[in-house]
Scaffold this motif. Structure first.
Motif, short mmCIF file in Angstrom:
data_model
loop_
_atom_site.label_atom_id
_atom_site.label_comp_id
_atom_site.label_asym_id
_atom_site.label_seq_id
_atom_site.Cartn_x
_atom_site.Cartn_y
_atom_site.Cartn_z
N LEU A 164 0.83 -1.21 0.00
CA LEU A 164 0.00 0.00 0.00
C LEU A 164 0.86 1.26 0.00
O LEU A 164 0.58 2.21 -0.73
CB LEU A 164 -0.94 -0.01 1.21
N ARG A 165 1.92 1.24 0.80
CA ARG A 165 2.82 2.39 0.83
C ARG A 165 3.60 2.52 -0.47
O ARG A 165 3.88 3.64 -0.92
CB ARG A 165 3.77 2.29 2.02
N THR A 166 3.94 1.39 -1.08
CA THR A 166 4.59 1.44 -2.39
C THR A 166 3.67 2.14 -3.40
O THR A 166 4.14 2.85 -4.29
CB THR A 166 4.93 0.02 -2.88
N ALA A 167 2.37 1.94 -3.25
CA ALA A 167 1.38 2.57 -4.12
C ALA A 167 1.01 3.98 -3.69
O ALA A 167 0.20 4.64 -4.35
CB ALA A 167 0.12 1.70 -4.18
N ALA A 168 1.58 4.45 -2.57
CA ALA A 168 1.30 5.78 -2.02
C ALA A 168 -0.14 5.93 -1.56
O ALA A 168 -0.67 7.04 -1.48
CB ALA A 168 1.66 6.88 -3.02
N ILE A 169 -0.79 4.82 -1.24
CA ILE A 169 -2.16 4.86 -0.73
C ILE A 169 -2.12 5.23 0.76
O ILE A 169 -1.39 4.62 1.54
CB ILE A 169 -2.86 3.51 -0.94
N GLY A 170 -2.94 6.20 1.14
CA GLY A 170 -2.90 6.67 2.52
C GLY A 170 -3.99 6.12 3.41
O GLY A 170 -3.86 6.12 4.63
N VAL A 171 -5.10 5.63 2.81
CA VAL A 171 -6.25 5.16 3.60
C VAL A 171 -6.76 3.85 3.01
O VAL A 171 -6.90 3.72 1.79
CB VAL A 171 -7.39 6.20 3.59
N ILE A 172 -7.02 2.88 3.89
CA ILE A 172 -7.74 1.68 3.46
C ILE A 172 -9.14 1.71 4.07
O ILE A 172 -9.32 2.05 5.23
CB ILE A 172 -7.01 0.38 3.86
N ALA A 173 -10.13 1.42 3.23
CA ALA A 173 -11.52 1.33 3.68
C ALA A 173 -11.82 -0.16 3.86
O ALA A 173 -11.98 -0.90 2.88
CB ALA A 173 -12.46 1.96 2.67
N VAL A 174 -11.87 -0.59 5.11
CA VAL A 174 -11.91 -2.01 5.43
C VAL A 174 -13.35 -2.52 5.47
O VAL A 174 -14.21 -1.95 6.17
CB VAL A 174 -11.24 -2.28 6.80
N SER A 175 -13.61 -3.57 4.72
CA SER A 175 -14.92 -4.22 4.74
C SER A 175 -15.22 -4.68 6.17
O SER A 175 -14.45 -5.44 6.75
CB SER A 175 -14.90 -5.42 3.78
N TRP A 176 -16.36 -4.23 6.71
CA TRP A 176 -16.63 -4.47 8.14
C TRP A 176 -18.06 -4.95 8.37
O TRP A 176 -19.02 -4.40 7.81
CB TRP A 176 -16.39 -3.20 8.95
N TYR A 177 -18.15 -5.98 9.21
CA TYR A 177 -19.42 -6.47 9.73
C TYR A 177 -19.37 -6.36 11.26
O TYR A 177 -18.30 -6.47 11.86
CB TYR A 177 -19.64 -7.93 9.36
N PRO A 178 -20.51 -6.18 11.91
CA PRO A 178 -20.52 -6.14 13.37
C PRO A 178 -20.00 -7.45 13.96
O PRO A 178 -19.94 -8.48 13.29
CB PRO A 178 -22.01 -5.95 13.70
N PRO A 179 -19.59 -7.43 15.24
CA PRO A 179 -19.09 -8.65 15.88
C PRO A 179 -20.07 -9.82 15.73
O PRO A 179 -21.29 -9.63 15.80
CB PRO A 179 -18.95 -8.24 17.35
#
Length: 442
Positions: A164-179
């Protein structure tokens, strides 16, 4: 004759000694002498990587793989980060942590994805069904450089952060489900968030939440789940927050399939005038709706959302993903004080899990499709650009490194380019985006 033998033996003995010395020296070389850096502390990946070193002579630019978490000392990590481009926090990549393998999870998760049947029974009968059989047969048209990995593996997470840093991406939007909730093919992922946040922080990457359409999602439990996320993770230094025009620093949530709730339901959560609204509470945030159909624009506005994103990497698949519509969508957002976040991707192919869905395939054209999409997004002067995806392997939208592979089946690959090609393209456009944003401010 005897003299001749002695003369002949002397150089032969010297040659044998030379070979032995070279062999000993080669065995003493450190892992860093390998063109791929240190090996992974996962036997399966080590074997795969050793095989790749024999078969493929790729240079993996600026990516250093590490043997174990012990190698992530502060000084070593700092040295790695100095070789990588700075993160662009206006470049967001959708990230999936739903993969599993026997070593870390006791079984394969998601790599064995079911081949989904067509809704028409007659059509469905013409295509294969059943689950894939990892590690040789996985639910993807491409094969990962890291093999059929587990999202729980700290070494894999660290490697992802370096990519991700190699791609210079600063934010990941993580797929999330509740517990205790998950998608149909996976398991709960919330327990993985602390490790992911910690690792992201080490690499100066921020984490946003991409809230999936979990079972029973409505305006009431959305409030509860946003409260849960902010209470549990909101103070983590890697938790992404956006500074609004009125100088408020608020979390940003992507809401997938937001259209599944009607505007009356959403407005109870998102409108300032509603008594049970999340607005003006400690849990207020920036909520980004998924724009699929044109009629959703009005629904998004009346619901009280703060912006739109388009997600799909298939140009012309939906109104929102059709790039020629982006100028008008941006104008709509500007007129209504909404954020516009177009989503771009390197291509699309999901026939490993939807074997009948050829019409939505978008060829990568050796990176041209991705570059054209990034250019189209940039021309709209967006607030952010979102990338679909870092590692959604089922739909073939990943920019994560992939390798050529044959065996029980043949996979697509990035040839004639290197495995890092889509990371490099992303990095190039992250720089362009930064330059353009500065011009827009002038």
């Amino acid at each position: 004759m005897a003299r001749f033998r002695r003369k002949t033996c002397i150089p032969l003995i010297a040659l044998v000694l030379l070979v032995l010395i070279i062999t000993v020296v080669l065995k003493m070389l450190t892992p860093e002498d390998s063109p791929f850096g240190a090996p992974f502390d996962v036997e399966m990946i080590v074997d795969r990587k050793n095989k790749m070193q024999r078969e493929y002579k790729y240079e993996v630019d600026q990516i250093k793989f590490n043997a174990s978490s012990e190698s992530h000392k502060d000084t070593e990590l700092a040295a790695i980060l100095r070789t990588l481009p700075p993160p662009n926090y206006h470049f967001h990549a959708f990230y999936y942590q739903w993969y599993g393998n026997p070593k870390f999870d006791g079984k394969y998760i998601h790599w064995n994805h079911e081949q989904l049947p067509h809704w028409d029974v007659k059509v469905a009968q013409e295509y294969p069904q059943g689950k894939h059989n990892p590690p040789e047969d996985i639910g993807s048209n491409f094969y990962p450089f890291l093999g059929a990995y587990s999202s729980k593996d700290p070494v894999v997470i660290a490697d992802h952060m370096q990519q991700l840093r190699t791609a210079a991406i600063g934010v990941i939007a993580v797929s999330w489900y509740p517990p205790n909730m998950s998608d149909d093919n996976g398991e709960s992922v919330d327990a993985l968030m602390p490790l992911l946040l910690d690792m992201a922080h080490k690499y100066n990457i921020m984490v946003a939440f991409h809230i999936e359409p979990y079972k029973g999602r409505n305006e009431v439990n959305m409030f509860s789940n946003v409260k849960y996320i902010i209470d549990k993770y909101g103070e983590h230094p890697a938790f992404f927050k956006y500074r609004t025009n009125n100088n408020r620093l608020l979390p940003l949530f992507y809401v997938y399939d937001s259209y599944l709730l009607n505007s009356d339901q959403w407005s109870k959560l998102l409108k300032h005038t509603e008594s049970n609204s999340i607005r003006h509470t400690p849990y207020d945030a920036i909520f980004i709706a998924l724009l699929v159909e044109e009629r959703h624009k009005r629904d998004i506005l009346t619901s009280g959302f703060d912006g739109v994103y388009t997600y799909f990497a298939t140009n012309r698949f939906s109104y929102g993903s059709t790039q020629q519509n982006w100028d008008s969508i941006k104008a709509f957002c500007e007129n209504n004080n909404l954020l516009f976040i177009p989503s771009v991707g390197p291509g699309y192919i999901d026939t490993s899990v939807r074997p009948w869905n050829f019409q939505n395939t978008r060829n990568r054209i050796n990176g041209k499709y991705y570059e054209n999409s990034l250019s189209a997004a940039l021309q709209t002067k967006p607030d952010f650009i979102s990338i679909t995806s870092f590692n959604e392997w089922h739909e073939g939208t990943q920019i994560e490194m992939a390798i050529p592979k044959t065996g029980t089946r043949v996979y697509l690959d990035y040839l004639p380019n290197k495995p890092v090609i889509y990371l490099e393209i992303t990095r190039k456009w992250a720089v362009i985006f930064n330059v353009e944003r500065q011009k827009w401010k002038e």
